[in-house]
Design a protein around this motif. Structure first.
Motif, PDB file in Angstrom:
ATOM      1  N   ILE A   1       0.845  -1.196   0.000  1.00 59.02           N
ATOM      2  CA  ILE A   1       0.000   0.000   0.000  1.00 59.02           C
ATOM      3  C   ILE A   1       0.884   1.250   0.000  1.00 59.02           C
ATOM      4  O   ILE A   1       1.839   1.346   0.786  1.00 59.02           O
ATOM      5  N   ASP A   2       0.546   2.196  -0.869  1.00 61.87           N
ATOM      6  CA  ASP A   2       1.311   3.444  -0.940  1.00 61.87           C
ATOM      7  C   ASP A   2       0.967   4.308   0.273  1.00 61.87           C
ATOM      8  O   ASP A   2      -0.124   4.864   0.354  1.00 61.87           O
TER       9      ASP A   2
ATOM     10  N   GLY B   1       7.224   5.104   4.378  1.00 60.40           N
ATOM     11  CA  GLY B   1       6.815   4.131   5.388  1.00 60.40           C
ATOM     12  C   GLY B   1       6.444   2.834   4.704  1.00 60.40           C
ATOM     13  O   GLY B   1       6.602   2.705   3.490  1.00 60.40           O
ATOM     14  N   ASP B   2       5.981   1.889   5.513  1.00 59.75           N
ATOM     15  CA  ASP B   2       5.550   0.589   4.990  1.00 59.75           C
ATOM     16  C   ASP B   2       4.137   0.287   5.463  1.00 59.75           C
ATOM     17  O   ASP B   2       3.790   0.611   6.604  1.00 59.75           O
ATOM     18  N   ALA B   3       3.367  -0.364   4.600  1.00 61.57           N
ATOM     19  CA  ALA B   3       2.097  -0.986   5.005  1.00 61.57           C
ATOM     20  C   ALA B   3       1.774  -2.009   3.927  1.00 61.57           C
ATOM     21  O   ALA B   3       1.598  -1.644   2.767  1.00 61.57           O
ATOM     22  N   THR B   4       1.743  -3.273   4.299  1.00 65.70           N
ATOM     23  CA  THR B   4       1.547  -4.331   3.312  1.00 65.70           C
ATOM     24  C   THR B   4       0.439  -5.270   3.776  1.00 65.70           C
ATOM     25  O   THR B   4       0.487  -5.791   4.895  1.00 65.70           O
TER      26      THR B   4
ATOM     27  N   SER C   1       0.103   2.219  -5.026  1.00 65.30           N
ATOM     28  CA  SER C   1      -0.034   0.899  -4.404  1.00 65.30           C
ATOM     29  C   SER C   1       0.198  -0.184  -5.447  1.00 65.30           C
ATOM     30  O   SER C   1      -0.275  -0.084  -6.575  1.00 65.30           O
ATOM     31  N   ILE C   2       0.932  -1.206  -5.042  1.00 63.50           N
ATOM     32  CA  ILE C   2       1.340  -2.262  -5.967  1.00 63.50           C
ATOM     33  C   ILE C   2       0.773  -3.588  -5.459  1.00 63.50           C
ATOM     34  O   ILE C   2       0.850  -3.892  -4.268  1.00 63.50           O
TER      35      ILE C   2
END
Ligand SMILES: [Zn+2]
Ligand SMILES: [Zn+2]
Length: 497
Positions: free
Chosen positions: A169-170, A174-177, A395-396
């Protein structure tokens, strides 16, 4: 004669109490109706019984017991309904636990939650050979299941157990997956504190109703900042946190949110494995305890059929080396590049061991750290890796069918490194930097450091070498020692700051 009446009235009281509970479980108005009926009936019942049987007979006591029982049941109905109602709007583990087990949870919630946690934990606490064997079995079963279902796998329905989706997630810097598999959901990190609501919305659109796992790799604000919102909005079965504690606002907000939701976060033991739909994941780090947040990151390898995805949070070179020594395989098809593509991570040894086909970097366009760093990009490029970046592509989404991995967009072709623009002040990656670190050893220096932006060294202000730095390369910084190292600076060997 009166004994029979006693029993009938006693039974009616109990029945009304039970119906009150049942009513509230159906709907609030139904529950209220039964509650009123019970309340109306009880005094009548009680006084009638007292009249019929006299105050101090055994039958009077029996009536009193019936009365109390009905009151308790009615109150339980009200409490349960209130909790169930709250649960629709925000996360309420108590209600969830009550629904699952059918018990009054006011005192027992901790115990029950611990049990739930253990049930979800495929192999529990210690890493043993047994564990290895069980994990292998789980994986073998997964592969068999995947093969059986591939033939029917004609739709995009990701609730189908044969598919797994990984959403990078964009969230800016930072990170959020999100990992979805077989109707189960895992969220790895939550972006910073401005991203909680955006993540909530993203997850809702993905059909997430609750999270089976929330993994907070390490307590930096760009990884845990959104967690309080996520914890409030979703039921979360298991929360995994790093063994590193931080004395920052973001960290305190996280612990407060966990307390509010009566959730006990745990640090999973290295080598343990868990199931997510027909995927499994294995904890690879932290292998040791470290004196900085990044190296204390939880790392995990998600396996879905023949496909593997590696997440290392912001783990740096030390932890990467420890993971290799520890011996769990880090080999992965998809590598979420450690520490947003910083050169403090993704050492050559580690990259070679991972040998990814695809890599994903989660960072913000124009971030002040210069992520991703050129060294890392060059190494990935030399390995022929297909690279995806949230700063360029938003977001990928990677989809695994157990054999192949497909993407929602084409790999990036820019290979453009970031630029370090940060000179002083704000440092999102290390969170609330004006607050002291709890366990850092060398943060007692509260003056400014002198930076040489050419040699990338930093010095104490009274270091002899400072005089030799040309004005155009000289900069003062209020950042901490750790943050400067994070930014790619090394400590001067003379003044040893
Ligand atoms: Zn970090
Ligand atoms: Zn980070």
């Amino acid at each position: 004669m009166s004994a029979i009446r006693d029993i009938i009235l006693y039974v009616i009281s109990v029945l009304l109490g039970v119906m009150t509970v049942g009513g509230f479980m159906t709907s609030i108005p139904t529950g209220v109706l039964f509650l009123l009926a019970t309340l109306f009936c009880l005094p009548v019942t009680h006084s009638l019984l007292r009249k019929l049987t006299g105050n101090k007979t055994g039958k009077g006591i029996m009536a009193l017991v019936g009365f109390l029982l009905a009151v308790v049941l009615s109150v339980a109905g009200v409490v349960f309904a209130a909790k169930a109602e709250g649960n629709e709007n925000e996360s309420q583990p108590i209600a969830k636990t009550a629904a699952a087990t059918g018990v009054d949870t006011s005192k027992e919630s901790d115990v029950v939650e611990t049990e739930l946690l253990q049930n979800n934990d495929v192999e529990g606490s210690a890493a043993t050979d047994d564990e290895q064997a069980t994990a292998n079995n789980v994986q073998a079963e997964n592969k068999a299941g995947t093969e059986n279902q591939t033939a029917q796998d004609t739709t995009d329905d990701t609730s189908e157990p044969s598919r797994m989706e990984v959403h990078f997630i964009d969230v800016g810097q930072g990170d959020a997956t999100l990992v979805k598999c077989g109707g189960q959901y895992m969220l790895i990190d939550t972006g910073d504190d401005t991203k909680g609501t955006a993540i909530w919305n993203y997850l809702r659109k993905q059909g997430v109703d609750k999270l089976d796992y929330l993994v907070l790799t390490h307590p930096d604000s760009d990884h845990i900042g959104g967690a309080p919102v996520v914890l409030t909005k979703f039921d979360v079965d298991n929360v995994f946190v790093s063994n590193y504690k931080k004395d920052t606002t973001a960290y305190h907000k996280l612990t407060q949110a966990l307390d509010d939701q009566l959730i006990k976060a745990t640090t999973p033991s290295t080598g343990s494995t868990y199931s997510l739909g027909n995927a499994t994941f294995r904890i690879l780090a932290p292998v040791n305890t470290y004196n900085n947040a990044n190296d204390s990151s939880i790392a995990l390898l998600v396996t879905h059929g023949e496909n593997t995805f590696l997440f290392t949070g912001d783990a740096e070179i030390q932890t990467e080396a420890d993971m290799l020594v520890n011996g769990n395989s880090v080999d992965a098809d998809v590598y979420q590049v450690g520490h947003h593509g910083s050169s403090s991570s993704s050492s050559s040894n580690f990259l070679n061991a991972v040998s990814p086909t695809y890599a994903v970097i989660s960072c913000e366009e124009g971030n002040s750290y210069g992520h991703p760093h050129a060294e890392v990009l060059n190494n990935l490029r030399a390995m022929g890796v297909d690279l995806f970046r949230t700063d360029e592509q938003g977001s990928i989404i990677a989809t695994s069918d157990g054999e192949e991995i497909t993407w929602n967009c084409a790999p990036t072709t820019s290979w453009q490194a970031g630029e370090r623009t940060q000179s002083a002040g704000k440092d999102d990656d290390e969170g609330d930097t004006d607050e002291p670190e709890e366990t850092d050893t060398k943060n007692d220096y509260d003056g400014e450091y002198i930076l040489n932006t050419n040699t990338m060294k930093f010095h104490l202000s009274d270091c002899d070498s400072v005089d030799d730095i040309s004005e155009e390369n000289k900069e003062t910084s209020k950042l901490s020692r750790e943050e400067l190292i994070e930014d790619g600076y090394t400590a001067c060997k003379n003044c040893n700051p």
